[in-house]
Design an enzyme around this catalytic site. Structure first.
Site, PDB file in Angstrom:
ATOM      1  N   LYS A 273      66.755  68.869  33.803  1.00  0.00           N
ATOM      2  CA  LYS A 273      66.955  69.097  32.376  1.00  0.00           C
ATOM      3  C   LYS A 273      68.101  68.244  31.821  1.00  0.00           C
ATOM      4  O   LYS A 273      68.105  67.901  30.642  1.00  0.00           O
ATOM      5  CB  LYS A 273      67.262  70.576  32.095  1.00  0.00           C
ATOM      6  CG  LYS A 273      66.244  71.583  32.604  1.00  0.00           C
ATOM      7  CD  LYS A 273      64.930  71.489  31.879  1.00  0.00           C
ATOM      8  CE  LYS A 273      64.014  72.698  32.071  1.00  0.00           C
ATOM      9  NZ  LYS A 273      63.550  72.935  33.453  1.00  0.00           N
TER      10      LYS A 273
HETATM   11  C1  LIG Z   1      62.376  73.412  33.913  1.00  0.00           C
HETATM   12  C2  LIG Z   1      62.136  73.218  35.361  1.00  0.00           C
HETATM   13  C3  LIG Z   1      60.845  72.993  35.870  1.00  0.00           C
HETATM   14  C4  LIG Z   1      59.617  73.022  34.993  1.00  0.00           C
HETATM   15  O1  LIG Z   1      59.584  71.947  34.081  1.00  0.00           O
HETATM   16  P1  LIG Z   1      58.686  72.061  32.749  1.00  0.00           P
HETATM   17  O2  LIG Z   1      58.998  70.835  31.970  1.00  0.00           O
HETATM   18  O3  LIG Z   1      59.099  73.314  32.065  1.00  0.00           O
HETATM   19  O4  LIG Z   1      57.252  72.108  33.210  1.00  0.00           O
HETATM   20  C5  LIG Z   1      60.712  72.745  37.224  1.00  0.00           C
HETATM   21  N1  LIG Z   1      61.787  72.743  38.047  1.00  0.00           N
HETATM   22  C6  LIG Z   1      63.033  72.977  37.604  1.00  0.00           C
HETATM   23  C7  LIG Z   1      64.158  72.981  38.559  1.00  0.00           C
HETATM   24  C8  LIG Z   1      63.252  73.209  36.241  1.00  0.00           C
HETATM   25  O5  LIG Z   1      64.492  73.430  35.802  1.00  0.00           O
END
Ligand SMILES: *Cc1c(COP(=O)(O)O)cnc(C)c1O
Length: 463
Positions: free
Chosen positions: A112
């Site tokens: 993120k």
């Molecule tokens: C947010 C997240 C995901 C999922 O990603 P999306 O874009 O919501 O599909 C997978 N792994 C981790 C560690 C995340 O923080």
């Protein structure tokens, strides 16, 4: 570039407007009116470029003249300066032709950060220029919230309120949200699960009086700028492994469908991607959609990969828009049906979906077994989300001559209990957050109730 709503009833916006707005006023999501193209020569020319240079080239057609080129380059440079690896998102080999794309070298140890650090810098530049102030409210299953608080803390033009499901995030995730002491960031522990948090957030956006009063802005993965920032690493990793001269495949651990939608965007732009594999944990609405054509909500079952404990994958709406030939009315109809529990895809949409994506699911036991096996086979200690991707990637391997890249979306130290239970190794936090467990926490509890949340937010932002 103009941005249009997936439900067809909201005004067209510029990139800057779409970024600052988040959700469209008709309840839809903003998407670019067309997919810009990079031809083979342009993709080949990315070879050997830094992450930052590639980011500029890939994102420029989408942002148009929002920022002068020099300023945009400076924004990108600031966004990634805090990453602890010079490649920003390094590739690691884990098999003969199998790779991990490590997306967890940012300040909060999850992918993120890649988008949020960039958005923080873009918001600051755009708001400063306009002399405006906004309130960012976000819902998180764990990692978005900490990334947002980290990216926006201390900025002048922004207040940040993050809603997370009480008791359903890991202790490291919670502390990353509750320990920053800057007065413009606030963590709220809400009763319910992530889907409840996300639903209340959508309610706030649909409450036009509240939205206007607090100048509401969103940075959830529904924000187009987030998706855009993630398109970049599909290019850098594919080019590192030989694109555009050979195809590569990706397996993406999926929750809200933002990350894998970014892969789809890269493909639409011309990146030669062979297979695009959706990996889910036991909360498998997307895997069921691919196998049965039924997109039906079931309850969320908490798992050891909590950032994927989602049954309403918001960004799937963006894909539906393309699957239904960009007809906003058709998407609005499907979303109304989803509100009542679910919908069936038309045969045409089902075929188009199957053409672009494969899917697989990973149980809790398989996640733990994969963490254990990877330590033995490669010495790599994976977080549970990354393990879901590796397991599904191996299952959906396809042509052995095509590189398969599994996305490693978080650092193992974010989920130490699950990782230790699986492989006996307790991963250490990196030095810059070694004292996380000693820092004081600051958090407000709230019920799953729109008006209670709205008053709380008014109170937090009053100065
Ligand atoms: C947010 C997240 C995901 C999922 O990603 P999306 O874009 O919501 O599909 C997978 N792994 C981790 C560690 C995340 O923080």
């Amino acid at each position: 570039m103009k941005y249009i709503s997936t439900r067809g009833q909201a005004p067209e916006l510029t990139f800057e407007q779409a970024m600052l707005t988040g959700l469209a006023v008709d309840g839809g999501l903003y998407v670019p009116a067309t997919w810009p193209q990079l031809d083979k020569g342009q993709i080949a020319a990315l070879a050997g470029k830094t992450y930052e240079e590639t980011a500029f080239i890939v994102m420029k057609p989408f942002i148009g003249d929002t920022f002068p080129d020099d300023e945009f380059r400076a924004i990108i440079a600031r966004a990634y300066a805090g990453f602890d690896h010079v490649a920003r998102v390094p590739l690691v080999q884990i098999g003969a032709n199998d790779f991990l794309l490590e997306l967890h070298h940012g300040p909060t140890l999850a992918f993120k950060d890649v988008a949020m650090q960039l958005i923080g810098q873009m918001f600051e530049a755009a708001l400063k220029r306009a002399g405006k102030r906004v309130t960012i409210v976000g819902a998180t299953s764990g990692d978005t919230g900490s990334a947002a608080i980290e990216a926006f803390k201390g900025l002048d033009a922004v207040d940040v309120i993050i809603l997370y499901p009480h008791g359903r995030v890991s202790e490291v995730q919670r502390r990353q949200m509750t320990t920053p002491d800057e007065s413009n960031v606030h963590a709220v522990a809400m009763d319910g699960d992530f889907d409840d948090c996300q639903a209340r957030l959508k309610d706030m956006f649909n409450d036009s009086d509240f939205r206007e009063a607090v100048k509401l802005a969103g940075v959830n993965s529904i924000n187009w700028a987030r998706v855009l920032a993630q398109v970049v690493y599909y290019f850098t990793s594919a080019v590192a492994l030989g694109a555009p001269h050979r195809k590569v495949s990706f397996t993406v651990p999926t929750g809200n469908f933002g990350d894998i939608f970014a892969a789809y965007v890269a493909k639409r732009m011309g990146l030669p991607i062979d297979r695009l594999v959706i990996a889910t944990n036991q909360n498998d609405i997307l895997h069921r959609t691919l196998t049965s054509g039924q997109h039906t909500k079931q309850g969320v079952t908490p798992s050891i990969s909590p950032s994927m404990d989602i049954q309403v994958s918001s960004n799937f709406e963006r894909l539906l828009f393309d699957l239904y030939h960009r007809e906003g009315a058709a998407v609005a109809q499907l979303m109304a049906e989803l509100g009542q529990g679910g919908f069936s895809l038309s045969q045409g949409a089902r075929d188009a979906l199957a053409l672009e994506f494969d899917s697989g699911k990973c149980s809790e036991a398989e996640t733990s077994a994969t963490i254990k096996r990877m330590v033995k086979q490669t010495g790599q200690v994976l977080c549970p989300h990354s393990a879901v991707a590796v397991k599904v990637a191996q299952e959906q391997r396809g042509n052995p001559a095509t590189p398969m890249i599994a996305l490693a979306t978080a650092h193992a130290a974010k989920f130490p209990d699950a990782v230790e239970a699986a492989c006996g190794i307790r991963p250490d936090l990196p030095a810059h957050m070694a004292d996380l467990f000693e820092r004081p926490e600051r958090v407000t509890r709230c019920t799953n109730d729109l008006s209670a949340l709205e008053s709380l937010i008014h109170e937090k932002i009053a100065r």
